[in-house]
Design a protein around this motif. Sequence first.
Motif, PDB file in Angstrom:
ATOM      1  N   SER A   2      42.512  83.717  42.736  1.00 10.47           N
ATOM      2  CA  SER A   2      42.029  84.594  41.686  1.00 10.47           C
ATOM      3  C   SER A   2      42.598  85.999  41.859  1.00 10.47           C
ATOM      4  CB  SER A   2      40.501  84.655  41.737  1.00 10.47           C
ATOM      5  OG  SER A   2      40.075  85.187  42.972  1.00 10.47           O
ATOM      6  N   VAL A   3      42.333  86.835  40.889  1.00 14.06           N
ATOM      7  CA  VAL A   3      42.675  88.248  40.958  1.00 14.06           C
ATOM      8  C   VAL A   3      41.356  89.014  40.990  1.00 14.06           C
ATOM      9  CG1 VAL A   3      43.715  90.184  39.726  1.00 14.06           C
ATOM     10  CG2 VAL A   3      44.874  87.980  39.769  1.00 14.06           C
ATOM     11  N   GLN A   4      41.237  89.963  41.887  1.00 14.60           N
ATOM     12  CA  GLN A   4      40.026  90.771  42.026  1.00 14.60           C
ATOM     13  C   GLN A   4      40.387  92.241  41.829  1.00 14.60           C
ATOM     14  OE1 GLN A   4      36.725  89.795  42.846  1.00 14.60           O
ATOM     15  NE2 GLN A   4      36.223  91.914  42.408  1.00 14.60           N
ATOM     16  N   VAL A   5      39.709  92.886  40.879  1.00 17.52           N
ATOM     17  CA  VAL A   5      39.945  94.299  40.573  1.00 17.52           C
ATOM     18  C   VAL A   5      38.746  95.103  41.037  1.00 17.52           C
ATOM     19  CG1 VAL A   5      40.410  95.982  38.757  1.00 17.52           C
ATOM     20  CG2 VAL A   5      41.276  93.645  38.527  1.00 17.52           C
ATOM     21  N   LYS A   6      39.001  96.201  41.751  1.00 19.25           N
ATOM     22  CA  LYS A   6      37.947  97.147  42.125  1.00 19.25           C
ATOM     23  C   LYS A   6      38.074  98.350  41.213  1.00 19.25           C
ATOM     24  CE  LYS A   6      36.339  94.902  45.664  1.00 19.25           C
ATOM     25  NZ  LYS A   6      35.037  94.323  45.683  1.00 19.25           N
ATOM     26  N   PHE A   7      36.989  98.662  40.531  1.00 22.66           N
ATOM     27  CA  PHE A   7      36.993  99.748  39.563  1.00 22.66           C
ATOM     28  C   PHE A   7      36.563 101.066  40.190  1.00 22.66           C
ATOM     29  CE2 PHE A   7      36.364  95.912  37.028  1.00 22.66           C
ATOM     30  CZ  PHE A   7      37.436  96.034  36.167  1.00 22.66           C
ATOM     31  N   ARG A  11      30.956  99.079  37.006  1.00 20.59           N
ATOM     32  CA  ARG A  11      30.883  98.557  35.641  1.00 20.59           C
ATOM     33  C   ARG A  11      30.084  97.262  35.696  1.00 20.59           C
ATOM     34  NH1 ARG A  11      36.611  99.167  32.773  1.00 20.59           N
ATOM     35  NH2 ARG A  11      35.491  97.803  31.381  1.00 20.59           N
ATOM     36  N   GLU A  12      28.812  97.336  35.376  1.00 18.41           N
ATOM     37  CA  GLU A  12      27.953  96.163  35.453  1.00 18.41           C
ATOM     38  C   GLU A  12      28.408  95.046  34.522  1.00 18.41           C
ATOM     39  OE1 GLU A  12      23.844  97.076  35.058  1.00 18.41           O
ATOM     40  OE2 GLU A  12      23.990  98.817  36.365  1.00 18.41           O
ATOM     41  N   GLU A  13      28.959  95.401  33.367  1.00 19.32           N
ATOM     42  CA  GLU A  13      29.354  94.382  32.400  1.00 19.32           C
ATOM     43  C   GLU A  13      30.651  93.677  32.779  1.00 19.32           C
ATOM     44  OE1 GLU A  13      31.445  98.128  31.099  1.00 19.32           O
ATOM     45  OE2 GLU A  13      29.456  97.652  31.830  1.00 19.32           O
ATOM     46  N   ALA A  35      49.026 101.495  34.817  1.00 22.05           N
ATOM     47  CA  ALA A  35      48.114 100.542  34.194  1.00 22.05           C
ATOM     48  C   ALA A  35      48.227  99.194  34.903  1.00 22.05           C
ATOM     49  CB  ALA A  35      48.430 100.388  32.710  1.00 22.05           C
ATOM     50  N   LEU A  36      47.135  98.472  34.928  1.00 24.23           N
ATOM     51  CA  LEU A  36      47.070  97.159  35.548  1.00 24.23           C
ATOM     52  C   LEU A  36      46.967  96.116  34.443  1.00 24.23           C
ATOM     53  CD1 LEU A  36      46.657  95.319  38.053  1.00 24.23           C
ATOM     54  CD2 LEU A  36      44.203  95.752  37.777  1.00 24.23           C
ATOM     55  N   ALA A  37      47.935  95.210  34.380  1.00 19.96           N
ATOM     56  CA  ALA A  37      47.934  94.139  33.381  1.00 19.96           C
ATOM     57  C   ALA A  37      47.653  92.822  34.087  1.00 19.96           C
ATOM     58  CB  ALA A  37      49.273  94.076  32.662  1.00 19.96           C
ATOM     59  N   ILE A  38      46.733  92.041  33.537  1.00 13.85           N
ATOM     60  CA  ILE A  38      46.391  90.730  34.070  1.00 13.85           C
ATOM     61  C   ILE A  38      46.828  89.693  33.049  1.00 13.85           C
ATOM     62  CG2 ILE A  38      44.520  89.236  34.840  1.00 13.85           C
ATOM     63  CD1 ILE A  38      43.495  91.582  36.270  1.00 13.85           C
ATOM     64  N   ALA A  60      40.999 103.620  35.445  1.00 15.34           N
ATOM     65  CA  ALA A  60      39.890 102.663  35.494  1.00 15.34           C
ATOM     66  C   ALA A  60      39.779 101.911  36.814  1.00 15.34           C
ATOM     67  CB  ALA A  60      40.029 101.661  34.354  1.00 15.34           C
ATOM     68  N   TRP A  61      40.863 101.768  37.553  1.00 13.73           N
ATOM     69  CA  TRP A  61      40.843 100.918  38.739  1.00 13.73           C
ATOM     70  C   TRP A  61      41.502 101.634  39.913  1.00 13.73           C
ATOM     71  CZ3 TRP A  61      45.300  99.070  41.157  1.00 13.73           C
ATOM     72  CH2 TRP A  61      46.482  99.383  40.508  1.00 13.73           C
ATOM     73  N   PHE A  62      41.168 101.185  41.138  1.00 10.80           N
ATOM     74  CA  PHE A  62      41.812 101.770  42.308  1.00 10.80           C
ATOM     75  C   PHE A  62      42.364 100.739  43.282  1.00 10.80           C
ATOM     76  CE2 PHE A  62      37.463 101.279  43.724  1.00 10.80           C
ATOM     77  CZ  PHE A  62      37.568 100.899  45.055  1.00 10.80           C
ATOM     78  N   ARG A  63      41.991  99.464  43.126  1.00 13.70           N
ATOM     79  CA  ARG A  63      42.527  98.445  44.031  1.00 13.70           C
ATOM     80  C   ARG A  63      42.534  97.093  43.331  1.00 13.70           C
ATOM     81  NH1 ARG A  63      39.470  97.854  49.492  1.00 13.70           N
ATOM     82  NH2 ARG A  63      37.845  97.379  48.003  1.00 13.70           N
ATOM     83  N   VAL A  64      43.559  96.318  43.627  1.00 12.69           N
ATOM     84  CA  VAL A  64      43.656  94.961  43.104  1.00 12.69           C
ATOM     85  C   VAL A  64      44.145  94.061  44.233  1.00 12.69           C
ATOM     86  CG1 VAL A  64      46.023  95.279  42.230  1.00 12.69           C
ATOM     87  CG2 VAL A  64      44.552  93.510  41.225  1.00 12.69           C
ATOM     88  N   SER A  65      43.632  92.842  44.261  1.00 10.94           N
ATOM     89  CA  SER A  65      44.090  91.858  45.243  1.00 10.94           C
ATOM     90  C   SER A  65      44.205  90.515  44.544  1.00 10.94           C
ATOM     91  CB  SER A  65      43.114  91.776  46.426  1.00 10.94           C
ATOM     92  OG  SER A  65      41.835  91.395  45.977  1.00 10.94           O
ATOM     93  N   GLY A  66      44.951  89.625  45.145  1.00 15.19           N
ATOM     94  CA  GLY A  66      45.162  88.303  44.565  1.00 15.19           C
ATOM     95  C   GLY A  66      46.635  88.037  44.374  1.00 15.19           C
TER      96      GLY A  66
END
Length: 82
Positions: A2-7, A11-13, A35-38, A60-66
């Motif tokens: 999977s891909v995991q984004v840390k905002f 963001r509860e939603e 920008a981060l594109a998934i 909007a984001w500061f870290r992504v993994s996957g």
Amino acid sequence: MSVQVKFIHDREEDDGRYEDSEGREYRYVIREDGALAIYEKTGRYLEKDRDPYVVYGSAAWFRVSGDALSKKDRPPNRAYSV
């Protein structure tokens, strides 16, 4: 995988998880503007002109993994740019 984004802000939603399910896989690309594109990959290769599944701006984001988009996701012998 999977891909995991840390905002930056909670963001509860949106929990930032893009999980493999029903044969779908997700790949991410960090664009030149930050920008981060998934992308959702449903077949063996990601189609050349496929639009991103979702895009998050650089604020909007500061870290992504996957799984990042790589050469193995591209069809052979075709020009591809993101």
